[in-house]
Design an enzyme around this catalytic site. Structure first.
Site, mmCIF file in Angstrom:
data_model
loop_
_atom_site.group_PDB
_atom_site.id
_atom_site.type_symbol
_atom_site.label_atom_id
_atom_site.label_comp_id
_atom_site.label_asym_id
_atom_site.label_seq_id
_atom_site.Cartn_x
_atom_site.Cartn_y
_atom_site.Cartn_z
ATOM 1 N N ALA A 608 51.447 -33.847 39.214
ATOM 2 C CA ALA A 608 50.688 -34.685 40.163
ATOM 3 C C ALA A 608 51.602 -35.739 40.768
ATOM 4 C CB ALA A 608 49.465 -35.292 39.479
ATOM 5 N N GLY A 661 37.198 -33.234 37.415
ATOM 6 C CA GLY A 661 38.189 -32.967 38.450
ATOM 7 C C GLY A 661 39.588 -32.716 37.949
ATOM 8 N N ASP A 675 48.520 -21.501 36.147
ATOM 9 C CA ASP A 675 48.938 -22.770 36.753
ATOM 10 C C ASP A 675 50.231 -23.286 36.106
ATOM 11 O OD1 ASP A 675 48.379 -25.091 38.499
ATOM 12 O OD2 ASP A 675 48.131 -26.148 36.607
ATOM 13 N N LYS A 679 54.088 -23.778 37.628
ATOM 14 C CA LYS A 679 54.813 -25.041 37.517
ATOM 15 C C LYS A 679 56.175 -24.860 36.852
ATOM 16 C CE LYS A 679 50.640 -27.923 37.346
ATOM 17 N NZ LYS A 679 49.765 -28.782 36.513
ATOM 18 N N GLY A 793 44.305 -34.950 38.281
ATOM 19 C CA GLY A 793 43.332 -35.848 38.906
ATOM 20 C C GLY A 793 43.613 -35.989 40.385
#
Length: 811
Positions: A608, A661, A675, A679, A793
């Site tokens: 993120a 979320g 996922d 990454k 998030g």
């Protein structure tokens, strides 16, 4: 004494002509003034158009003539209140109009319009307007400029006889009244006494001649703009008025399309060192632009940018040109003899080609006469036929501060290159006050905007953003942009201009910026869109400093990246698909961005808002080598295993992850390890290893059947796993261990697996949805570098995307 010149727009309406009166009367209270006026706005074009109708035998000339009469009559009726003055003015004006009508009728009868007759016709515009203004301003003395502005025939053109004109001007104004009124533009041949003119824009020239002859304190040009602008305000909304210019700078800007004053105006007053003020009749309190010998140094490298659209570049080329004297003389003599003006010349040092810039309307004739001039050489193959490329634009950056300043040309061409603008030809004189170059016409707007920004002529640096995806991350990003917009403008002089917003089904675009308070409503009202339409719209806008921001998880959107990068649009991607796709595609995207001088940033693909990718790149660029990466990269999975307890079963933790979320819209993407694999592949590639998705070894913790069913069946069957997870959790708890889903790169080998770690491991105390990365490098071998923080998030991901945007803005 001052000379004040008022253009056509300044006498074109009742409002403007009354403003003129106020300006003149205010100046006349201070000192004598000579006022030079143009014809009523648009009247010269109307006079010429009516003459053509008459020449063609078209009875419509009478209708056009009657409209001219009506316009002048209405102006007089509206602005002249004194009955006696009005009657005298009507007599004068009607006498002139009767003469004009007779000339038109003669042209209509004999179907002939000689140069002499046309010159006589266009003279009536100024003769009419000047008499109206002279009557409006009490105490004004009217002068016929033909009595002292004299021309002679040189090379088949009317040219000012400066010596005779200056002598007659001094004589005419030996005794200056408080206000003198002179019609501009018109003149008289010194030999034949026929009416001539000084060319379109000649009223400026008339005023400059009078000012120079009488050594005026100042020449004021009153027009409909506040002065010279840093660029064309119709193209660049952030363009602003230049306070001061040198004579040379003003001349350069005028020669390259700045239509503020007629270029020959500058020379007569420059010789006498008389300042020129350019002011706005409709905004007289504005200070305008002052043109003088030496402008104040404002430290900006250039003063302004000017341009000429509708350019054709003609290239004269051939091996016989090398070292041969007189080739260029023949080019320019031929063009001059045919009345074709050349405004830019570019020649190769090898001398085998010369490129010249002319206006599109002159191109066909220029090619014809040059091919004829070099007919013999073309026949023998010593030279090639003329090559003409049209629909181009010529741009000039102007400023005396460019003199002896290293790097101006480099910055110019580098800036254009990064914006995808190809320079076709360029020229720079030894004076170093002007760099001119030719680009494709469709690139003119983008070129002007990006140069205005890069040379600090804009109040703000502008980034034009296309935001794709308005869900959790995209929505938060738009909120952050809106909340920071004013502060960034004030603190960083940066304007984030959102020019496009796309949802999964619709898209909106606005070159001037979209109102972020109402983008939801605007999207609802917009036409349906898809990935292909989105690409077409973005490329069609061809807007400068463009950044495409992908906040989706769409493969179709990721497939647009290559085309966008090839068109010099930077990309910021929260979408992981492109960077984790086939290695060749990933490498091509990176290489294209590098070649095009734009950026492909995807920091939020991993962690993120954490600076993981940036840190890896910094280590690599400093000469370090990444040996091993150990990481918990799924905030979703970390959240799930931290929430898991005797009271909260596994299925409930997954549901909470989605509701809060942290997970992808379909949490199976997280649970399947897809996922994390993406990454890890991205990190491995950024660390310098060639890794494909299929290279990653996966040890998963949920049976594969759960990923082959529908999403509805998945949620229905998920609780069946709760008991086994609780049993294993108890065993780990008894051993003092916790579950962590760990991604590992070890000397090129990659793996993702659910591992149990004890309290001595850095991953043990990882809370909530946090991510953690351990980087073992040649420099950080004994004690790995650790990066830790929120890794999931919408808000932190959006903040990471925002940080990428700012990194582009700060370049």
């Amino acid at each position: 004494m001052k000379v004040l010149k008022f253009g056509g727009t300044s006498v074109g309406s009742v409002k403007s002509i009354l403003s003129l009166k106020k300006i003149v009367e205010k100046e006349a209270r201070q000192q004598p003034v000579i006022v030079v006026v143009s014809a009523l706005g648009g009247m010269t074009d109307k006079l010429l158009y009516t003459a053509q109708l008459a020449l063609n035998g078209d009875q419509g000339w009478k209708t056009e003539f009657d409209a001219m009469v009506d316009r002048h009559h209405k102006m007089i009726d509206t602005i002249i209140s004194d009955p006696s003055s009005r009657e005298n003015l009507f007599n004068t004006v009607d006498s002139l109009l009767d003469q004009l009508k007779s000339i038109y009728f003669g042209v209509f009868l004999i179907h002939d319009l000689s140069e002499k007759t046309q010159d006589a016709i266009v003279s009536y515009g100024e003769r009419l307007s000047s008499n109206i203004v002279a009557t409006l301003i009490k105490g004004t003395k009217w002068f016929d400029s033909r009595d002292f502005i004299k021309t002679e025939r040189v090379n088949d053109k009317h040219t000012l006889d400066s010596e005779l004109t200056y002598k007659l001007v001094k004589k005419a104004f030996a005794d200056l009244p408080r206000v003198s009124l002179v019609p501009g533009f018109i003149s008289r041949d010194k030999t034949t006494e026929r009416t001539t003119n000084l060319g379109r824009g000649g009223s400026d020239y008339t005023a400059a001649i009078i000012a120079a002859a009488l050594n005026a304190e100042c020449l004021e040009i009153w027009t409909d703009v506040d002065g010279f602008m840093t660029a064309d305000p119709k193209v660049i909304k952030t363009a602003y008025t230049i306070n001061e210019l040198s004579y040379i700078e003003a001349m350069e800007l005028c020669n390259f399309g700045a239509k503020v004053i007629y270029p020959p105006t500058i020379y007569p007053v420059c010789v006498k060192n008389i300042p020129i003020k350019v002011k706005n009749t409709f905004n007289p309190d504005n200070s305008g632009t002052v043109i003088k010998q030496k402008a104040e140094n404002d430290r900006k490298p250039i003063r302004g940018i000017s341009s000429i659209s509708g350019t054709t570049l003609i290239t004269v080329t051939g091996l016989s040109m090398v070292g041969v004297r007189g080739v260029n003389r023949r080019i320019f003599t031929t063009l001059a003899d045919n009345g074709i003006s050349v405004f830019m010349v570019s020649q190769a040092s090898s001398e085998n080609s010369t490129s010249i810039g002319v206006r599109d309307q002159d191109a066909k004739r220029a090619v014809e006469v040059l091919n004829k001039e070099y007919e013999k050489e073309i026949e023998t193959g010593a030279m090639f036929p003329m090559h003409a490329e049209s629909n181009l634009a010529t741009i000039a950056i102007v400023g005396e501060n460019m003199k002896h300043t290293p790097g101006i040309a480099g910055k110019l061409f580098g800036t254009l290159g990064r914006s995808g603008v190809s320079v076709i030809a360029c020229a720079q004189g030894a004076s170093e006050t002007n760099i001119s170059f030719v680009v494709e016409g469709q690139s003119l707007r983008k070129s002007l905007n990006v140069l205005h920004d890069s040379f600090f002529l804009s109040e703000y640096k502008v980034l034009n953003l296309f935001i794709c995806g308005v869900g959790t991350v995209g929505g938060k990003l738009l909120e952050q942009i809106k909340s920071q917009y004013e502060e960034l403008k004030e603190r960083s002089r940066l304007k984030l201009n959102v020019v496009g917003i796309a949802s999964s089904k619709k898209a909106i675009f606005n070159r001037d910026g979209i109102d972020l308070n109402h983008y939801h409503e605007l999207l609802e009202e917009s036409e349906p869109s898809n990935a292909e339409k989105l690409k077409t719209s973005i490329l069609g806008m061809n807007i400068f400093n463009s950044v495409f921001v992908d906040c989706t998880a769409s493969k179709d959107i990721a497939s647009l990246y290559q085309d966008l990068l090839e068109h010099n649009i930077s990309i910021i991607a929260a979408n992981k698909i492109a960077a984790s796709s086939e290695y060749e595609n990933y490498a091509q995207l990176k290489q294209t961005a590098l070649q095009r001088g734009v950026l492909f940033r995807f920091e939020t693909n991993v962690g993120a808002g954490l600076p993981i990718i940036g840190t890896i790149n910094d280590l690599k660029h400093s000469g370090d080598k990444i040996l091993k990466i150990e990481a918990v990269l799924s905030g979703t999975l970390n959240f799930i295993f931290n929430e898991l307890s005797a009271k909260v079963p596994f299925s409930e933790t997954v549901r909470r992850a989605k509701e809060q979320g942290y997970s992808e819209p379909d949490p199976r993407i997280d649970l399947s390890g897809t996922d994390v694999v993406r990454k890890l592949v991205i990190l491995s590639r950024e660390a310098g290893y060639r890794v494909e998705l299929s290279d990653v070894k996966k040890e998963l913790f949920i049976p594969s059947d759960f990923f082959n069913s529908t999403e509805e069946e998945f949620w229905k069957n998920l609780p069946s796993l709760d008991e086994s997870f609780e049993q294993k959790r108890k065993e780990l708890e008894a051993q003092g261990k916790k579950w962590r889903f760990v991604a590992t790169l070890d000397h090129g080998e990659t793996q993702v697996a659910l591992k149990a770690v004890d309290h001595n491991h850095p991953f043990y105390n990882l809370e909530g949805s946090n991510n953690i990365v351990l980087l073992t490098t040649e420099r950080y071998k004994e004690y790995p570098m650790q990066i830790q923080g929120y890794g999931a998030g919408a808000s932190v991901t959006a903040a990471g995307v925002f940080a990428n945007i700012m990194s582009i803005a700060n370049i």
